[in-house]
Structures are given as C-alpha cells and as structure tokens.
Scaffold this active site. Structure first.
Site, mmCIF file in Angstrom:
data_model
loop_
_atom_site.group_PDB
_atom_site.id
_atom_site.type_symbol
_atom_site.label_atom_id
_atom_site.label_comp_id
_atom_site.label_asym_id
_atom_site.label_seq_id
_atom_site.Cartn_x
_atom_site.Cartn_y
_atom_site.Cartn_z
ATOM 1 N N HIS A 37 -7.469 -4.922 9.875
ATOM 2 C CA HIS A 37 -7.149 -4.700 8.456
ATOM 3 C C HIS A 37 -5.827 -5.348 8.080
ATOM 4 O O HIS A 37 -4.948 -5.529 8.912
ATOM 5 C CB HIS A 37 -7.206 -3.212 8.081
ATOM 6 C CG HIS A 37 -6.071 -2.367 8.551
ATOM 7 N ND1 HIS A 37 -6.212 -1.023 8.818
ATOM 8 C CD2 HIS A 37 -4.772 -2.639 8.800
ATOM 9 C CE1 HIS A 37 -5.043 -0.532 9.197
ATOM 10 N NE2 HIS A 37 -4.161 -1.481 9.198
ATOM 11 N N ASP A 85 0.807 -1.220 0.000
ATOM 12 C CA ASP A 85 0.000 0.000 0.000
ATOM 13 C C ASP A 85 0.839 1.268 0.000
ATOM 14 O O ASP A 85 2.048 1.238 0.211
ATOM 15 C CB ASP A 85 -0.986 -0.001 1.187
ATOM 16 C CG ASP A 85 -0.366 -0.540 2.474
ATOM 17 O OD1 ASP A 85 0.866 -0.535 2.580
ATOM 18 O OD2 ASP A 85 -1.121 -0.955 3.360
ATOM 19 N N GLU A 135 -9.786 -2.262 4.867
ATOM 20 C CA GLU A 135 -10.477 -1.963 6.116
ATOM 21 C C GLU A 135 -11.734 -2.843 6.235
ATOM 22 O O GLU A 135 -12.183 -3.418 5.233
ATOM 23 C CB GLU A 135 -10.901 -0.484 6.110
ATOM 24 C CG GLU A 135 -9.730 0.500 5.987
ATOM 25 C CD GLU A 135 -8.994 0.744 7.307
ATOM 26 O OE1 GLU A 135 -8.950 -0.160 8.161
ATOM 27 O OE2 GLU A 135 -8.464 1.852 7.478
ATOM 28 N N ASN A 145 -8.015 -2.894 13.857
ATOM 29 C CA ASN A 145 -9.380 -3.290 13.465
ATOM 30 C C ASN A 145 -9.379 -4.525 12.566
ATOM 31 O O ASN A 145 -10.391 -4.866 11.964
ATOM 32 C CB ASN A 145 -10.087 -2.125 12.753
ATOM 33 C CG ASN A 145 -9.330 -1.669 11.510
ATOM 34 O OD1 ASN A 145 -8.316 -2.257 11.134
ATOM 35 N ND2 ASN A 145 -9.824 -0.625 10.869
HETATM 36 C C1 F6R Z 1 1.006 -1.267 6.097
HETATM 37 C C2 F6R Z 1 0.018 -2.322 6.315
HETATM 38 C C3 F6R Z 1 -0.861 -2.263 7.506
HETATM 39 C C4 F6R Z 1 -0.091 -2.527 8.801
HETATM 40 C C5 F6R Z 1 -1.019 -2.439 10.006
HETATM 41 C C6 F6R Z 1 -0.274 -2.655 11.303
HETATM 42 O O1 F6R Z 1 1.725 -1.505 4.905
HETATM 43 O O2 F6R Z 1 -0.073 -3.203 5.514
HETATM 44 O O3 F6R Z 1 -1.878 -3.213 7.360
HETATM 45 O O4 F6R Z 1 0.501 -3.778 8.737
HETATM 46 O O5 F6R Z 1 -1.655 -1.201 10.035
HETATM 47 O O6 F6R Z 1 0.583 -1.586 11.500
HETATM 48 P P1 F6R Z 1 1.584 -1.563 12.729
HETATM 49 O O7 F6R Z 1 2.540 -2.679 12.507
HETATM 50 O O8 F6R Z 1 2.266 -0.224 12.625
HETATM 51 O O9 F6R Z 1 0.786 -1.739 13.958
#
Ligand code: F6R
Length: 237
Positions: free
Chosen positions: A139, A68, A144, A137
């Site tokens: 994701h 992303d 999402e 959440n």
């Molecule tokens: C970012 C991504 C997100 C993160 C998720 C957890 O490229 O794919 O799904 O893996 O938001 O983020 P952290 O590790 O910062 O808690």
C-alpha cells in the site's frame, strides 16, 4: 522511474531522501510537499530538521499535504498522524502550521471531508514533491490492495495486515482504528516528483512493486509508470 539508490542504513536513507526535498525547497520556497507518516520517513524528517537548524533550510513558505489520517482519532491523540507530524517535523522547523494539512479523521461528515481534501489539493495546485513509504502489502498512503487504482480521496477500511502492522504503535491491534482517510493513487501519481523510502524489511514487496506486474493488487506497482520516482532503500532495518 528515475533512480534507485541502495544505502547502508536508515541514517543514510534519511540523508538521501532529505537531499531531494531540500533541493526542491531551495528551488521553490513555497513548494507543495506531500508527506507520509510511519517509521520509514522518520530519518528523512530528522535530517530536514538538522538542515533547518544547521543550514538554515527555510520552511516558512512551504505548504504540506499529508497522505492520510485515521478515522476516529482526535488531532491530539498521540497516534494521530497530526500528532506524528507535529512531533517528527512541524514543531522543529519554521513552518507555518496553517500551511500544514491533514485530513480530519474526526469530521462528522466524511463524504464532505474527502471532497474537501481533493478540493484543497487542487487549490494548492497539486503536490510537487511527495514522500512515500510502502506498506508490507504494497500500500501507499492507505491505498490498500484493490480491484482498481483510486482516483479521489477516500475513506478506506484497513486490511487485517495493516492493522497488524500498525498495532506496534498502539497498546494492541484492538486499539488500531479500522478506517482511515487517504489521498488516492491519482493524486500521488500527479506529484511532479516522488521520493519513496524503504528499509530492508520491505525488500520483497518493493521488488514485487517495482519489477512485478502493474496491478492495483499491489498499489505501489503503479509507481513504475511515474517518470520521476527516487527510491531510497536502506540495506539495514
Ligand atoms: C502513512 C503511509 C503508509 C506508510 C506505510 C509504511 O502515512 O502513507 O503508507 O508509509 O504503511 O509504514 P512504515 O514506514 O511504518 O513501515
């Protein structure tokens, strides 16, 4: 699911995750590696860098596809995912930067950009090993909670929860972009192998995702249907 590993701390989580990736690169030097950003995979990338420097792990033919990118941040913005990847991995290993791919959050035509990203992943032959974190959440990527599992790269509005969670990287929630481009659930599920890293603060959502109902309201729950997921959980944050 294939394996669930509980380790003591973030360093061990990184080592366990990186071991899977390194084995795959050694077996197939031009591996197509799916990458994630955020806090969770940082120790994994650190360990890959160490393996490159000390053990000669060779990235020269590896191709990467990131999950992303924020819409509206230039590649050189310190919080862009391109900058994150350069800083946390690409600048420290012998990867050919032309073989590293992220969606372009500054693309003038986002419809063309998402279609182009799908095409690119197809041309690479799909993702072979995918690194994932999990959002509070549930994701994965920026998929999402939703009424359906996504099946093509898409532009998504970020939920308030995600904006709040990611505001720690910006000077405040107002600075967090409101939209992102994300690879979809279908492409993630098509990866031959998945390595999900998560720390103690994700315990509840991880439990829900891996043991609860499979539903697009908890996007990571779809991973229950993947036959080769390794989850590495750190008992410390
Ligand atoms: C970012 C991504 C997100 C993160 C998720 C957890 O490229 O794919 O799904 O893996 O938001 O983020 P952290 O590790 O910062 O808690």
């Amino acid at each position: 699911m294939k394996e669930f590993k509980i380790v003591n701390n973030i360093e061990e989580m990184g080592r366990a995750g990186a071991a899977v990736i390194a084995a795959a690169i050694r077996e197939k030097p031009d591996l197509v590696l799916g990458l994630a950003t955020g806090s969770s995979p940082i120790s994994l990338y650190k360990e890959l860098i160490r393996m490159h420097k000390e053990e000669g792990l060779d990235f020269s033919k590896v191709r990467t596809v990131n999950l992303d990118e924020y819409v509206g941040l230039t590649a050189d913005h310190p919080q862009s995912y391109r900058a994150f990847m350069n800083e946390n991995l690409f600048n420290h290993v012998n990867i050919d930067i032309n073989n590293t791919h992220l969606p372009d959050g500054m693309a003038e035509n986002l419809d063309e950009e998402v279609a182009g990203y799908d095409k690119l992943v197809g041309e690479l032959g799909g993702i072979e090993v995918q690194v994932l974190g999990i959002g509070p959440n549930g994701h994965i990527g920026f998929n999402e909670p939703s009424d359906e599992f996504s099946n093509h790269t898409l532009v998504v509005p970020l939920t308030n929860e995600t904006i709040e969670a990611n505001s720690r990287f910006f000077s405040g929630a107002d600075e967090v972009p409101r939209k992102a481009i994300t690879l979809d659930i279908k492409h993630i599920m098509q990866a031959k192998q998945i390595v999900l890293v998560a720390t103690k603060n994700k315990e509840a959502i991880l439990r829900e995702a891996l043991q609860g109902k499979i539903t697009p309201q908890v996007p990571a729950s779809v991973l229950q249907m993947h036959h080769a997921v390794v989850v590495v959980f750190s008992a410390e944050e």
